[in-house]
Design a protein around this motif. Structure first.
Motif, PDB file in Angstrom:
ATOM      1  N   ASP A 405       7.663  12.330  11.686  1.00  0.00           N
ATOM      2  CA  ASP A 405       6.758  13.389  11.250  1.00  0.00           C
ATOM      3  C   ASP A 405       6.333  14.329  12.373  1.00  0.00           C
ATOM      4  OD1 ASP A 405       5.464  11.360  12.479  1.00  0.00           O
ATOM      5  OD2 ASP A 405       3.923  11.035  10.972  1.00  0.00           O
TER       6      ASP A 405
ATOM      7  N   THR B  47       1.548   4.785  11.175  1.00  0.00           N
ATOM      8  CA  THR B  47       2.666   4.678  12.122  1.00  0.00           C
ATOM      9  C   THR B  47       2.180   4.145  13.465  1.00  0.00           C
ATOM     10  OG1 THR B  47       3.859   6.467  11.034  1.00  0.00           O
ATOM     11  CG2 THR B  47       4.456   5.997  13.316  1.00  0.00           C
ATOM     12  N   ASP B 168       8.372   1.176   8.567  1.00  0.00           N
ATOM     13  CA  ASP B 168       7.486   2.340   8.479  1.00  0.00           C
ATOM     14  C   ASP B 168       8.072   3.319   7.469  1.00  0.00           C
ATOM     15  OD1 ASP B 168       5.513   4.150   8.937  1.00  0.00           O
ATOM     16  OD2 ASP B 168       6.194   4.749  10.941  1.00  0.00           O
ATOM     17  N   GLU B 169       7.431   3.431   6.328  1.00  0.00           N
ATOM     18  CA  GLU B 169       7.873   4.308   5.243  1.00  0.00           C
ATOM     19  C   GLU B 169       9.366   4.152   4.962  1.00  0.00           C
ATOM     20  OE1 GLU B 169       5.812   7.321   4.226  1.00  0.00           O
ATOM     21  OE2 GLU B 169       4.271   7.284   5.792  1.00  0.00           O
TER      22      GLU B 169
HETATM   23 MG   LIG Z   1       3.618   7.849   9.660  1.00  0.00          MG
END
Ligand SMILES: [Mg+2]
Ligand SMILES: Nc1ncnc2c1ncn2[C@@H]1O[C@H](COP(=O)(O)OP(=O)(O)O)[C@@H](O)[C@H]1O
Lengths: 406, 227
Positions: A405, B47, B168-169
């Motif tokens: 991200d 995260t 994680d995801e």
């Molecule tokens: Mg994350």
């Protein structure tokens, strides 16, 4: 498995890898080709130096080389010859009478080195008789024949059967002269030699000079091969302590210098090519590392340690360099193989080379040991090129590299 | 038995001008065999928290014990080795080495652990069969769908026999069918082999499958629900 990963990574970005591979290949091919060319030229020069000019070893009176006066003779040439011929590695010897003097034709004159030889012995030692372009090499059996170089013949404007006069001093110092008839004309790759050296029978010249027929100025020794040079030199020296024994390397230091500096010259030459390629390789690998940031971060995250990461990038770089290097060496080697048979005609540049004694038709030559040395240099280049990209990879922080991200 | 014990965990990012308190004092215990989801809005610290648990980053304050070992004091190279031997990872993407086939990707981690060739070949095959890819062992990642790639990643994570698997995801890039499929496989491995899974997500369907749901907000646990 790291090896497999490294190897396959090379082919991941085909265009980029091919660009650097072609660069390495062409760079090294030209380097290897030039090396073979230069080696061929040097070998031919040495070959001419030994087989046509100096032979392997020469023996003189102790004073002669410092002061080439006719009085510094090797007194008992026959027994000295016997001693030399008993040394192992010696193939043949020939004794010579030498005079630096003037040669005259009806039109002009020129300073020359007159060498009196025994043609049968001389043929065993030097191959000048194979370089005749006109006439014969002391075969007619007539009185006072002379064999001269093409360059001198042109200068004196003489042809076969022309008469030339050589001015001489006899052993008592009286001026005398003798007339010789041109029996043969030779041409070597060394124009200086062709202009300055003439050959006559030693019987003819020793008679004119009133010399003891069992004395001479020079004994030239031809060996089975050049590898025996140092040993034979030492042995002869120990047996003939009263005389001056010298190898062709001492007699022709210029040729010897070309020979001994060859290796270094070539390594510097290849080194410069590799240095230029080094930056290309570093750049390629840096791009490879940067575009694999996520992947390398993932690998470090799951437990690939620094040594393995380093090895992976090192192997990739070295293999990339080696593939290009191998193809370059092969290509250069094939070119050398082709021109080793066909020869390269230096054509327009030939005069300059000829005056330095180099053949103008060069047969390229490449030794295995040199190909091997180049391969080692390529591997070293690969290792050096890997260091910076690998350091970049090791600086990655896995936690940041794997973040999606950000 | 506790696999993970976390005490007063804090993480402050100091990178730019702003100071970010990504984790604000977390206390948590995770036991062997859990199937736990970490949820929370984007930026809540999921995260960051998983990276701490996995030894990918070190905390600013607090303690993390994994299988009884305090990892906050380990050096970065000790951490690499610790991760290799104790933790399985599944990331959202870029999980696999593109130039290796599915089975080679699974073998790779075992080779780093020093497992012999025949043993790792057999185990890699078994694991890939378990995640339903027994017929795709020789495919490279680019020839596999996103869901299939994530299943290879799960097989790879298990190959090293870790104490737990962090994901994680893992389904963020997957369609709903692949998401369900991946979760089913993870659940089955959890049920049959008692493998501990800790995964973050903000997909409600994934949350529904979890047996324990920990919700983060602003770097703090605001709820911890066992089903
Ligand atoms: Mg994350
Ligand atoms: N390397 C970093 N430097 C500065 N701030 C960071 C860094 N990584 C994450 N953050 C910040 O920490 C907070 C938590 O982020 P993150 O753990 O990624 O949350 P989540 O995974 O729940 O979206 C966010 O405000 C994010 O901007």
């Amino acid at each position: 498995m790291i090896l497999a990963v490294a190897w396959r990574n090379i082919w991941r970005s085909k265009t980029r890898s091919l660009v650097i591979l072609v660069a390495i290949c062409l760079g090294l091919a030209s380097g290897v080709f030039y090396m073979g060319f230069y080696q061929g030229m040097v070998d031919q020069r040495i070959n001419t130096a030994i087989k046509t000019e100096a032979s392997h070893i020469q023996i003189h009176h102790k004073e002669y080389l410092n002061n080439p006066d006719k009085k510094f003779v090797i007194a008992d040439a026959d027994s000295v010859t016997k001693v030399i011929r008993s040394v192992s590695g010696v193939k043949a010897t020939t004794s010579r009478i030498i005079m630096n003097t003037m040669i005259q034709s009806p039109t002009t004159s020129s300073g020359v080195k007159v060498t009196g030889i025994n043609p049968e012995d001389e043929k065993q030692v030097t191959n000048l008789y194979t370089r005749l372009i006109e006439g014969t090499y002391f075969e007619e059996g007539k009185r006072n024949p002379i064999v001269i170089g093409k360059k001198l013949a042109d200068k004196l404007k003489v042809k076969l059967k022309s008469k030339v006069v050589i001015t001489l001093q006899d052993m008592e110092g009286n001026m005398t002269g003798a007339s010789f008839k041109v029996e043969g004309i030779f041409e070597t790759s060394n124009t200086a030699f062709d202009e300055n050296c003439v050959f006559v029978r030693n019987d003819d010249i020793s008679r004119v000079m009133a010399m003891d027929p069992n004395s001479c100025h020079e004994i030239a020794v031809f060996l089975d091969n050049n590898e025996e040079l140092d040993l034979a030199d030492q042995t002869i020296q120990s047996k003939l302590s009263g005389l001056d024994v010298k190898t062709w390397r001492e007699i022709m230091p210029d040729v010897s210098l070309v020979e001994s500096s060859f290796g270094l010259t070539m390594m510097i030459f290849i080194g410069v090519i590799l240095l230029a390629l080094l930056f290309g390789i570093i750049n390629t690998m840096l791009m490879a590392v940067l575009e694999r940031t996520k992947e390398l971060g993932m690998l470090m995250a799951i437990g690939m340690n620094r040594i393995r990461v380093f090895m992976m990038i090192l192997l990739e770089t070295v293999m990339l360099s080696l593939v290009g290097g191998a193809c370059g060496i092969l290509l250069g080697w094939l070119l050398n193989l082709y021109f080793g048979v066909k020869g390269i005609d230096l054509g327009t540049w030939s005069t300059a080379y000829k005056s330095m004694g180099f053949d103008t038709l060069v047969y390229t030559k490449l030794s295995w040991s040199i190909s091997f040395e180049i391969s080692v240099m390529v591997i070293v280049t690969g290792i050096i090129a890997a260091i910076y990209p690998a350091m970049k990879a090791l600086k990655l922080k896995p936690a940041e590299a794997v973040r999606i991200d950000m | 038995m506790n696999v993970i014990e976390v005490k007063n965990l804090k993480k402050i990012y100091n990178s730019s001008e702003v100071k970010v308190n990504a984790l604000n004092g977390i206390d948590l215990t995770i036991e062997q065999g859990e199937f736990t989801a970490i949820v929370g809005p984007s930026g809540s610290g999921k995260t960051t928290f998983l990276n701490m648990l996995g030894g990918l980053d070190s905390p600013t304050e607090g303690e993390i014990a994994i299988g009884g070992t305090d990892i906050q004091h380990l050096s970065s190279s000790e951490l690499i080795d610790f991760r290799l031997r104790n933790i399985g990872f599944v990331f959202q993407a870029y999980n696999l080495i593109p130039v290796l086939t599915a089975i080679e990707n699974v073998e790779f981690i075992m080779q780093m652990q020093g497992v012999s060739k025949p043993e790792r070949l057999q185990r890699a095959k078994e694991l890939l069969t378990q995640v339903g890819l027994g017929d795709r062992v020789n495919s490279r990642p680019s020839k596999l769908s996103g869901g299939q790639q994530q299943r290879v990643a799960v097989a790879r994570a298990l190959a090293s026999k870790p104490k737990f698997v962090l994901a994680d995801e893992p389904t963020a890039n997957l369609d709903s069918k692949s998401t369900e499929n991946l979760l089913d496989i993870m659940e089955e491995l959890n049920r049959k082999e008692n493998i501990t899974f800790i995964f973050s997500t903000h997909d409600q369907r994934v949350v529904n499958k979890a047996r324990r749901v920990i919700t983060l907000e602003d770097g703090k646990i605001i709820s911890d629900v066992q089903k």
